[in-house]
Design a protein around this motif. Structure first.
Motif, PDB file in Angstrom:
ATOM      1  N   PHE A 133      31.126 -20.465  28.123  1.00 50.33           N
ATOM      2  CA  PHE A 133      31.260 -21.807  27.573  1.00 50.33           C
ATOM      3  C   PHE A 133      31.519 -22.801  28.697  1.00 50.33           C
ATOM      4  O   PHE A 133      32.231 -22.489  29.647  1.00 50.33           O
ATOM      5  N   GLY A 134      30.987 -24.001  28.549  1.00 43.10           N
ATOM      6  CA  GLY A 134      31.185 -25.067  29.519  1.00 43.10           C
ATOM      7  C   GLY A 134      32.427 -25.878  29.247  1.00 43.10           C
ATOM      8  O   GLY A 134      32.405 -27.107  29.360  1.00 43.10           O
ATOM      9  N   SER A 135      33.512 -25.224  28.861  1.00 45.54           N
ATOM     10  CA  SER A 135      34.787 -25.871  28.605  1.00 45.54           C
ATOM     11  C   SER A 135      35.867 -24.803  28.627  1.00 45.54           C
ATOM     12  O   SER A 135      35.626 -23.671  28.203  1.00 45.54           O
ATOM     13  N   GLN A 136      37.045 -25.152  29.065  1.00 46.96           N
ATOM     14  CA  GLN A 136      38.179 -24.228  29.009  1.00 46.96           C
ATOM     15  C   GLN A 136      38.643 -24.019  27.576  1.00 46.96           C
ATOM     16  O   GLN A 136      39.315 -23.044  27.263  1.00 46.96           O
ATOM     17  N   ASN A 137      38.265 -24.953  26.698  1.00 47.56           N
ATOM     18  CA  ASN A 137      38.703 -24.943  25.308  1.00 47.56           C
ATOM     19  C   ASN A 137      37.568 -25.512  24.451  1.00 47.56           C
ATOM     20  O   ASN A 137      37.590 -26.673  24.076  1.00 47.56           O
ATOM     21  N   PRO A 138      36.542 -24.677  24.157  1.00 45.93           N
ATOM     22  CA  PRO A 138      35.326 -25.193  23.513  1.00 45.93           C
ATOM     23  C   PRO A 138      35.500 -25.697  22.093  1.00 45.93           C
ATOM     24  O   PRO A 138      34.695 -26.467  21.602  1.00 45.93           O
ATOM     25  N   GLY A 139      36.571 -25.268  21.421  1.00 45.39           N
ATOM     26  CA  GLY A 139      36.746 -25.632  20.020  1.00 45.39           C
ATOM     27  C   GLY A 139      35.834 -24.786  19.143  1.00 45.39           C
ATOM     28  O   GLY A 139      34.873 -24.191  19.629  1.00 45.39           O
ATOM     29  N   LEU A 140      36.160 -24.725  17.868  1.00 49.43           N
ATOM     30  CA  LEU A 140      35.370 -23.934  16.929  1.00 49.43           C
ATOM     31  C   LEU A 140      35.469 -24.550  15.546  1.00 49.43           C
ATOM     32  O   LEU A 140      36.578 -24.767  15.035  1.00 49.43           O
ATOM     33  N   ILE A 141      34.326 -24.826  14.960  1.00 45.82           N
ATOM     34  CA  ILE A 141      34.251 -25.268  13.574  1.00 45.82           C
ATOM     35  C   ILE A 141      33.274 -24.340  12.872  1.00 45.82           C
ATOM     36  O   ILE A 141      32.073 -24.377  13.146  1.00 45.82           O
ATOM     37  N   VAL A 142      33.802 -23.464  12.014  1.00 43.36           N
ATOM     38  CA  VAL A 142      32.953 -22.561  11.226  1.00 43.36           C
ATOM     39  C   VAL A 142      32.564 -23.326   9.968  1.00 43.36           C
ATOM     40  O   VAL A 142      33.428 -23.763   9.205  1.00 43.36           O
ATOM     41  N   VAL A 143      31.269 -23.498   9.769  1.00 44.73           N
ATOM     42  CA  VAL A 143      30.765 -24.392   8.719  1.00 44.73           C
ATOM     43  C   VAL A 143      31.290 -24.014   7.334  1.00 44.73           C
ATOM     44  O   VAL A 143      31.888 -24.842   6.646  1.00 44.73           O
ATOM     45  N   GLY A 144      31.083 -22.778   6.911  1.00 42.97           N
ATOM     46  CA  GLY A 144      31.515 -22.374   5.574  1.00 42.97           C
ATOM     47  C   GLY A 144      33.013 -22.506   5.383  1.00 42.97           C
ATOM     48  O   GLY A 144      33.478 -23.042   4.375  1.00 42.97           O
ATOM     49  N   ASN A 145      33.780 -22.023   6.369  1.00 40.21           N
ATOM     50  CA  ASN A 145      35.245 -22.107   6.284  1.00 40.21           C
ATOM     51  C   ASN A 145      35.704 -23.553   6.205  1.00 40.21           C
ATOM     52  O   ASN A 145      36.626 -23.880   5.451  1.00 40.21           O
ATOM     53  N   SER A 146      35.098 -24.423   6.993  1.00 38.53           N
ATOM     54  CA  SER A 146      35.504 -25.830   7.024  1.00 38.53           C
ATOM     55  C   SER A 146      35.216 -26.532   5.714  1.00 38.53           C
ATOM     56  O   SER A 146      36.042 -27.298   5.213  1.00 38.53           O
ATOM     57  N   ILE A 147      34.055 -26.270   5.159  1.00 36.70           N
ATOM     58  CA  ILE A 147      33.647 -26.990   3.956  1.00 36.70           C
ATOM     59  C   ILE A 147      34.254 -26.405   2.690  1.00 36.70           C
ATOM     60  O   ILE A 147      34.724 -27.132   1.825  1.00 36.70           O
ATOM     61  N   PHE A 148      34.253 -25.070   2.599  1.00 34.59           N
ATOM     62  CA  PHE A 148      34.712 -24.445   1.353  1.00 34.59           C
ATOM     63  C   PHE A 148      36.133 -23.904   1.426  1.00 34.59           C
ATOM     64  O   PHE A 148      36.692 -23.497   0.417  1.00 34.59           O
ATOM     65  N   GLY A 149      36.741 -23.909   2.599  1.00 34.80           N
ATOM     66  CA  GLY A 149      38.085 -23.385   2.735  1.00 34.80           C
ATOM     67  C   GLY A 149      39.104 -24.400   3.195  1.00 34.80           C
ATOM     68  O   GLY A 149      40.197 -24.030   3.604  1.00 34.80           O
ATOM     69  N   ASP A 171      33.090 -23.821  -7.212  1.00 38.49           N
ATOM     70  CA  ASP A 171      34.336 -23.089  -7.465  1.00 38.49           C
ATOM     71  C   ASP A 171      34.219 -21.630  -7.041  1.00 38.49           C
ATOM     72  O   ASP A 171      35.146 -21.073  -6.443  1.00 38.49           O
ATOM     73  N   GLN A 172      33.080 -21.014  -7.308  1.00 39.60           N
ATOM     74  CA  GLN A 172      32.869 -19.613  -6.925  1.00 39.60           C
ATOM     75  C   GLN A 172      32.907 -19.445  -5.402  1.00 39.60           C
ATOM     76  O   GLN A 172      33.525 -18.519  -4.891  1.00 39.60           O
ATOM     77  N   ILE A 173      32.267 -20.358  -4.703  1.00 37.85           N
ATOM     78  CA  ILE A 173      32.231 -20.277  -3.235  1.00 37.85           C
ATOM     79  C   ILE A 173      33.620 -20.562  -2.675  1.00 37.85           C
ATOM     80  O   ILE A 173      34.100 -19.842  -1.785  1.00 37.85           O
ATOM     81  N   GLN A 174      34.284 -21.602  -3.169  1.00 33.07           N
ATOM     82  CA  GLN A 174      35.627 -21.923  -2.679  1.00 33.07           C
ATOM     83  C   GLN A 174      36.594 -20.754  -2.877  1.00 33.07           C
ATOM     84  O   GLN A 174      37.452 -20.500  -2.025  1.00 33.07           O
ATOM     85  N   ALA A 175      36.446 -20.011  -3.965  1.00 23.99           N
ATOM     86  CA  ALA A 175      37.325 -18.883  -4.235  1.00 23.99           C
ATOM     87  C   ALA A 175      37.188 -17.802  -3.156  1.00 23.99           C
ATOM     88  O   ALA A 175      38.154 -17.140  -2.813  1.00 23.99           O
ATOM     89  N   LYS A 176      36.001 -17.658  -2.593  1.00 23.59           N
ATOM     90  CA  LYS A 176      35.776 -16.664  -1.540  1.00 23.59           C
ATOM     91  C   LYS A 176      36.448 -17.057  -0.227  1.00 23.59           C
ATOM     92  O   LYS A 176      36.755 -16.202   0.589  1.00 23.59           O
ATOM     93  N   PHE A 177      36.680 -18.349  -0.028  1.00 17.52           N
ATOM     94  CA  PHE A 177      37.273 -18.838   1.217  1.00 17.52           C
ATOM     95  C   PHE A 177      38.766 -19.128   1.080  1.00 17.52           C
ATOM     96  O   PHE A 177      39.411 -19.464   2.057  1.00 17.52           O
ATOM     97  N   ALA A 178      39.312 -19.035  -0.136  1.00 20.56           N
ATOM     98  CA  ALA A 178      40.743 -19.298  -0.345  1.00 20.56           C
ATOM     99  C   ALA A 178      41.561 -18.224   0.338  1.00 20.56           C
ATOM    100  O   ALA A 178      41.268 -17.036   0.228  1.00 20.56           O
TER     101      ALA A 178
END
Length: 179
Positions: A133-149, A171-178
């Motif tokens: 990675f071109g950063s000491q701290n690249p950060g991470l945003i997981v799409v599904g987790n961010s949106i549904f969790g 609701d079904q998708i959010q339940a999987k990420f809760a």
């Protein structure tokens, strides 16, 4: 403080500030998606502070997935050490074009900074990759987790309209990420 991390007095540094061990140890994925990331970022290796680099090992179960995600502060370069991976990223607005390829042992692929990307093992055996990675701290945003969790959850109305699905599906998708 530089990049959110405390700079250690150079006179107090030791070899351990610049040392990480264990990247050779396979990690068994223990999550539903079948991948396990071992980061070597500034939090794990303090000597990376201010250097603008980091790396990670990614272990994949057969058909395991490193799900769609983005690194807001870094480009990623991935090298396959074992197995075969289907990898790709999606370009930004206006075309949202998928750029993808199947990689084999020794192949390298670059994911530009900030773009949503993924890796999936396409084999019946485990796969391993190393990412730089071109950063000491690249950060991470997981799409599904961010949106549904997210906590608190994003409104069903918002997600149903955004994804053009019924609220029950949301609701079904959010339940999987809760958690």
């Amino acid at each position: 403080m530089v990049n959110g991390k405390l700079c250690k007095d150079p006179k107090l540094t030791t070899a351990d500030d610049f040392f990480f061990t264990g990247l050779n140890i396979p990690r068994k994925p223990s999550n539903p998606v079948g991948s396990q990331v071992t980061p070597v970022f500034v939090d794990q290796l303090p000597g990376l502070n201010t250097l603008g680099v980091a790396l990670a090992r990614i272990d994949f179960a057969p058909y395991g997935l490193n799900p769609p995600h983005t690194h807001p502060r870094a480009t990623e370069i991935l090298t396959v050490l074992e197995g075969s991976l289907y990898v790709g990223f999606v370009t930004s607005d206006p075309d949202y074009r998928l750029v993808s390829k199947v990689l084999n042992k020794g192949d390298v692929f670059v994911f530009p900074i900030g773009l949503i990307h993924f890796q999936q093992n396409v084999g019946q055996v485990s796969a391993v990759a190393i990412s730089g990675f071109g950063s000491q701290n690249p950060g991470l945003i997981v799409v599904g987790n961010s949106i549904f969790g997210s906590k608190p959850p994003i409104s069903d109305d918002v997600l149903a309209k955004a994804f053009q699905v019924d609220k029950k599906v949301v609701d079904q998708i959010q339940a999987k990420f809760a958690m």
